[in-house]
Design an enzyme around this catalytic site. Structure first.
Site, PDB file in Angstrom:
ATOM      1  N   GLU A 119       0.837  -1.208   0.000  1.00  0.00           N
ATOM      2  CA  GLU A 119       0.000   0.000   0.000  1.00  0.00           C
ATOM      3  C   GLU A 119       0.874   1.262   0.000  1.00  0.00           C
ATOM      4  O   GLU A 119       0.567   2.243  -0.683  1.00  0.00           O
ATOM      5  CB  GLU A 119      -0.936  -0.020   1.215  1.00  0.00           C
ATOM      6  N   GLU A 161       1.702   6.263  -7.166  1.00  0.00           N
ATOM      7  CA  GLU A 161       0.640   7.175  -7.589  1.00  0.00           C
ATOM      8  C   GLU A 161       1.090   8.626  -7.480  1.00  0.00           C
ATOM      9  O   GLU A 161       0.782   9.441  -8.345  1.00  0.00           O
ATOM     10  CB  GLU A 161      -0.625   6.944  -6.763  1.00  0.00           C
TER      11      GLU A 161
END
Length: 148
Positions: free
Chosen positions: A90, A97
């Site tokens: 994560e 991102e």
């Protein structure tokens, strides 16, 4: 014909590169500062990423359930490693991102979508693996406890 000159390595050029590097990123002067930067990344992910918070809560529940069910140390270690694996994925997803967003800014690019989707897919695969591990380790003693 175009001539390409070799970059010079004189001291003035090195000083210019060195001063530019200081502006590009921070280099941790010691181990404590390195850990501080790392924890800043975890804090950022926890405060901004809903899925990171969800995985943290689910991981806490899994550890608590393992303690309650008195699973073995090895099984608890497997649960802990699996939780750390999902949280690390994560964090990598968040980092990727961010870099993609920095690169493409407010524009759409198909390769940016592919990169973000693949990173999210990696987290999904890790989460499914974690569910599989939980199913093997936690559910049998939980069902035994429920049935007794």
């Amino acid at each position: 014909m175009t001539l390409v000159s070799k970059p010079s390595t004189d001291s003035s050029n090195l000083n210019q590169i060195s001063s530019t590097r200081k502006l590009a990123f921070k280099i941790a002067p010691n181990l404590f500062t390195s850990f501080r930067y790392a924890f800043a990344g975890v804090r950022y992910a926890f405060s901004t990423q809903r899925n990171f918070r969800i995985h943290t809560v689910i991981g806490t529940i899994a550890i608590s359930l393992g303690i309650f069910l008195e699973i073995s140390n090895v099984e608890m270690a497997v649960i802990g490693i699996t939780i750390a694996f999902v949280l690390a994925l994560e964090l990598l997803n968040t980092a990727l991102e961010s870099v993609v967003d920095l690169t493409v800014k407010q524009t759409y690019h198909e390769l940016a979508k592919v990169a973000k989707d693949c990173a999210a897919g990696a987290v999904l695969m890790g989460a499914l693996a974690a569910l599989f591990v939980a199913g093997i380790i936690l559910f049998p003693p939980l069902f035994t406890l429920i049935l007794s």
